[in-house]
Design a protein around this motif. Structure first.
Motif, PDB file in Angstrom:
ATOM      1  N   GLY A 131      -2.482 -13.994  63.361  1.00 60.24           N
ATOM      2  CA  GLY A 131      -1.939 -13.331  64.546  1.00 60.24           C
ATOM      3  C   GLY A 131      -2.714 -13.687  65.797  1.00 60.24           C
ATOM      4  O   GLY A 131      -3.555 -14.594  65.804  1.00 60.24           O
ATOM      5  N   LEU A 132      -2.436 -12.953  66.874  1.00 59.16           N
ATOM      6  CA  LEU A 132      -3.064 -13.198  68.169  1.00 59.16           C
ATOM      7  C   LEU A 132      -4.026 -12.094  68.571  1.00 59.16           C
ATOM      8  O   LEU A 132      -4.490 -12.067  69.706  1.00 59.16           O
ATOM      9  N   THR A 133      -4.347 -11.190  67.665  1.00 56.42           N
ATOM     10  CA  THR A 133      -5.261 -10.100  67.965  1.00 56.42           C
ATOM     11  C   THR A 133      -6.276  -9.945  66.846  1.00 56.42           C
ATOM     12  O   THR A 133      -6.028 -10.303  65.693  1.00 56.42           O
ATOM     13  N   ARG A 134      -7.444  -9.421  67.214  1.00 56.26           N
ATOM     14  CA  ARG A 134      -8.500  -9.205  66.223  1.00 56.26           C
ATOM     15  C   ARG A 134      -8.104  -8.082  65.281  1.00 56.26           C
ATOM     16  O   ARG A 134      -7.521  -7.079  65.685  1.00 56.26           O
ATOM     17  N   VAL A 135      -8.428  -8.253  64.003  1.00 49.66           N
ATOM     18  CA  VAL A 135      -8.088  -7.264  62.984  1.00 49.66           C
ATOM     19  C   VAL A 135      -9.380  -6.691  62.421  1.00 49.66           C
ATOM     20  O   VAL A 135     -10.236  -7.429  61.922  1.00 49.66           O
ATOM     21  N   GLU A 136      -9.527  -5.374  62.515  1.00 51.23           N
ATOM     22  CA  GLU A 136     -10.688  -4.701  61.954  1.00 51.23           C
ATOM     23  C   GLU A 136     -10.456  -4.429  60.471  1.00 51.23           C
ATOM     24  O   GLU A 136      -9.374  -4.009  60.067  1.00 51.23           O
ATOM     25  N   ILE A 137     -11.480  -4.670  59.680  1.00 55.01           N
ATOM     26  CA  ILE A 137     -11.386  -4.503  58.229  1.00 55.01           C
ATOM     27  C   ILE A 137     -11.965  -3.142  57.851  1.00 55.01           C
ATOM     28  O   ILE A 137     -13.125  -2.851  58.141  1.00 55.01           O
ATOM     29  N   GLN A 138     -11.152  -2.326  57.226  1.00 53.78           N
ATOM     30  CA  GLN A 138     -11.594  -1.025  56.745  1.00 53.78           C
ATOM     31  C   GLN A 138     -11.910  -1.120  55.259  1.00 53.78           C
ATOM     32  O   GLN A 138     -11.034  -1.445  54.460  1.00 53.78           O
ATOM     33  N   GLN A 139     -13.153  -0.837  54.919  1.00 54.48           N
ATOM     34  CA  GLN A 139     -13.545  -0.934  53.519  1.00 54.48           C
ATOM     35  C   GLN A 139     -12.884   0.148  52.659  1.00 54.48           C
ATOM     36  O   GLN A 139     -12.641  -0.066  51.469  1.00 54.48           O
ATOM     37  N   ARG A 140     -12.587   1.277  53.284  1.00 55.61           N
ATOM     38  CA  ARG A 140     -11.933   2.333  52.515  1.00 55.61           C
ATOM     39  C   ARG A 140     -10.506   1.911  52.174  1.00 55.61           C
ATOM     40  O   ARG A 140      -9.676   1.670  53.054  1.00 55.61           O
ATOM     41  N   GLY A 141     -10.214   1.808  50.921  1.00 55.43           N
ATOM     42  CA  GLY A 141      -8.899   1.368  50.463  1.00 55.43           C
ATOM     43  C   GLY A 141      -8.782  -0.120  50.246  1.00 55.43           C
ATOM     44  O   GLY A 141      -7.807  -0.579  49.662  1.00 55.43           O
ATOM     45  N   SER A 142      -9.763  -0.894  50.732  1.00 56.41           N
ATOM     46  CA  SER A 142      -9.763  -2.347  50.513  1.00 56.41           C
ATOM     47  C   SER A 142     -10.576  -2.681  49.271  1.00 56.41           C
ATOM     48  O   SER A 142     -11.493  -1.955  48.898  1.00 56.41           O
ATOM     49  N   GLY A 143     -10.243  -3.802  48.643  1.00 54.45           N
ATOM     50  CA  GLY A 143     -10.994  -4.211  47.460  1.00 54.45           C
ATOM     51  C   GLY A 143     -10.184  -5.132  46.575  1.00 54.45           C
ATOM     52  O   GLY A 143      -9.024  -5.454  46.849  1.00 54.45           O
ATOM     53  N   LEU A 144     -10.814  -5.546  45.500  1.00 56.01           N
ATOM     54  CA  LEU A 144     -10.160  -6.377  44.486  1.00 56.01           C
ATOM     55  C   LEU A 144      -9.994  -5.543  43.226  1.00 56.01           C
ATOM     56  O   LEU A 144     -10.974  -5.206  42.545  1.00 56.01           O
ATOM     57  N   ASP A 145      -8.763  -5.195  42.903  1.00 53.00           N
ATOM     58  CA  ASP A 145      -8.463  -4.426  41.695  1.00 53.00           C
ATOM     59  C   ASP A 145      -8.262  -5.376  40.526  1.00 53.00           C
ATOM     60  O   ASP A 145      -7.527  -6.365  40.633  1.00 53.00           O
ATOM     61  N   VAL A 146      -8.904  -5.072  39.424  1.00 45.36           N
ATOM     62  CA  VAL A 146      -8.815  -5.895  38.206  1.00 45.36           C
ATOM     63  C   VAL A 146      -8.093  -5.098  37.130  1.00 45.36           C
ATOM     64  O   VAL A 146      -8.476  -3.958  36.824  1.00 45.36           O
ATOM     65  N   TYR A 147      -7.045  -5.707  36.565  1.00 44.54           N
ATOM     66  CA  TYR A 147      -6.290  -5.112  35.460  1.00 44.54           C
ATOM     67  C   TYR A 147      -6.368  -6.056  34.265  1.00 44.54           C
ATOM     68  O   TYR A 147      -6.477  -7.280  34.424  1.00 44.54           O
ATOM     69  N   ALA A 148      -6.285  -5.485  33.072  1.00 44.64           N
ATOM     70  CA  ALA A 148      -6.374  -6.281  31.843  1.00 44.64           C
ATOM     71  C   ALA A 148      -5.207  -5.945  30.924  1.00 44.64           C
ATOM     72  O   ALA A 148      -4.673  -4.828  30.942  1.00 44.64           O
ATOM     73  N   HIS A 149      -4.830  -6.945  30.149  1.00 46.34           N
ATOM     74  CA  HIS A 149      -3.793  -6.774  29.120  1.00 46.34           C
ATOM     75  C   HIS A 149      -4.331  -7.325  27.813  1.00 46.34           C
ATOM     76  O   HIS A 149      -4.676  -8.504  27.707  1.00 46.34           O
ATOM     77  N   GLY A 150      -4.434  -6.445  26.823  1.00 43.87           N
ATOM     78  CA  GLY A 150      -4.953  -6.857  25.521  1.00 43.87           C
ATOM     79  C   GLY A 150      -3.869  -7.433  24.639  1.00 43.87           C
ATOM     80  O   GLY A 150      -2.680  -7.447  24.977  1.00 43.87           O
ATOM     81  N   ALA A 151      -4.293  -7.946  23.506  1.00 45.66           N
ATOM     82  CA  ALA A 151      -3.347  -8.524  22.555  1.00 45.66           C
ATOM     83  C   ALA A 151      -2.439  -7.443  21.996  1.00 45.66           C
ATOM     84  O   ALA A 151      -2.861  -6.327  21.714  1.00 45.66           O
ATOM     85  N   ALA A 152      -1.162  -7.759  21.910  1.00 47.08           N
ATOM     86  CA  ALA A 152      -0.177  -6.809  21.403  1.00 47.08           C
ATOM     87  C   ALA A 152       0.562  -7.429  20.230  1.00 47.08           C
ATOM     88  O   ALA A 152       0.573  -8.643  20.038  1.00 47.08           O
ATOM     89  N   ALA A 153       1.165  -6.549  19.440  1.00 43.29           N
ATOM     90  CA  ALA A 153       1.942  -7.030  18.297  1.00 43.29           C
ATOM     91  C   ALA A 153       3.165  -7.798  18.782  1.00 43.29           C
ATOM     92  O   ALA A 153       3.675  -7.567  19.878  1.00 43.29           O
ATOM     93  N   ALA A 154       3.605  -8.737  17.974  1.00 40.33           N
ATOM     94  CA  ALA A 154       4.765  -9.542  18.332  1.00 40.33           C
ATOM     95  C   ALA A 154       5.992  -8.653  18.515  1.00 40.33           C
ATOM     96  O   ALA A 154       6.208  -7.706  17.767  1.00 40.33           O
ATOM     97  N   SER A 155       6.778  -8.959  19.558  1.00 42.86           N
ATOM     98  CA  SER A 155       7.968  -8.163  19.846  1.00 42.86           C
ATOM     99  C   SER A 155       9.158  -9.090  19.996  1.00 42.86           C
ATOM    100  O   SER A 155       9.041 -10.198  20.497  1.00 42.86           O
ATOM    101  N   THR A 156      10.299  -8.615  19.537  1.00 44.83           N
ATOM    102  CA  THR A 156      11.536  -9.394  19.666  1.00 44.83           C
ATOM    103  C   THR A 156      12.298  -9.037  20.932  1.00 44.83           C
ATOM    104  O   THR A 156      13.352  -9.611  21.193  1.00 44.83           O
ATOM    105  N   ILE A 157      11.778  -8.089  21.711  1.00 39.39           N
ATOM    106  CA  ILE A 157      12.436  -7.656  22.939  1.00 39.39           C
ATOM    107  C   ILE A 157      11.625  -8.142  24.130  1.00 39.39           C
ATOM    108  O   ILE A 157      10.398  -7.993  24.172  1.00 39.39           O
TER     109      ILE A 157
END
Length: 218
Positions: A131-157
């Motif tokens: 953009g054309l204007t300075r952007v202030e970074i607010q640490q509250r609510g900012s971050g890198l969220d990490v999610y994980a998915h483990g092994a699951a049983a085989a599914s036909t759906i």
């Protein structure tokens, strides 16, 4: 008291409209005063009696002073119209065209690497102010969220896999703001005690009520 971004934009709009109205009122008032002062200072001389009397009901032709007054009034009207046109153009460019709206582009990438038999999650985050204007970074609510998915049983759906939230990491802590055209990046290495099947990374940046997000799955 901190004013939210959307309220601040509304306040600025109100000031711009008031400024335009006040400018037009001042110009119109000045034009009227100048016209009245000119009419009092330069009275129209009476025509001399040349022996031929004009017919009743006919008016004398316009003199040079009358044309000057008409030209002066037309000039003031055109000035007001030009100011109004310029004001509406500026209003459209700034507010309707969103020229100075905060704009960020986020990119997050990641991969699982093995170092000396240990598994790590290597992430790289990038933020660019487009953009054309300075952007202030607010640490509250900012971050890198990490999610994980483990092994699951085989599914036909066919279905969307469930994600389990793991943790949130602080990002760009050394930067309080980002200037227009600036690009910053930050790497992150996370130790994985028990590697999962897949990971989802979501980068979130907040600034004055506006939130930007970028996501990737590895």
């Amino acid at each position: 008291m901190i004013v939210p971004g959307f309220m601040r934009r509304d306040i600025i709009k109100g000031y711009v409209v008031l400024f335009l109205l006040a400018t037009v009122a001042i110009i119109v008032y000045g034009s009227v005063r100048l016209s009245a002062r000119g009419a009092q200072a330069t009275p129209t001389p009476l025509p001399e009696n040349t022996g031929t009397q004009q017919a009743s009901g006919t008016s004398a032709p316009y003199g040079l002073d009358d044309w000057d007054k008409l030209a002066s009034i037309a000039e003031h009207v055109l000035t007001v119209a030009a100011i109004l046109a310029g004001g509406f153009w500026a209003y459209y460019k700034v507010f309707k065209g969103r020229v100075y709206t905060s704009r960020l582009e986020l990119v997050v990438e990641g991969k699982v690497v093995t170092i000396n038999g240990n598994s790590y999650l290597s992430a790289n985050m990038q933020m660019e102010n487009v953009g054309l204007t300075r952007v202030e970074i607010q640490q509250r609510g900012s971050g890198l969220d990490v999610y994980a998915h483990g092994a699951a049983a085989a599914s036909t759906i066919i279905h969307a896999v469930p994600w389990t939230f793991v943790t949130t990491f602080t990002v760009f802590a050394a930067h309080e703001w980002i200037e227009p055209g600036e690009r910053i990046s930050e790497p992150l290495l996370v130790a994985l005690p028990s590697p999962q099947t897949a990971y989802k990374l979501e980068l979130i940046i907040n600034s004055r009520g506006i939130s930007w997000r970028a996501m990737t799955i590895i």
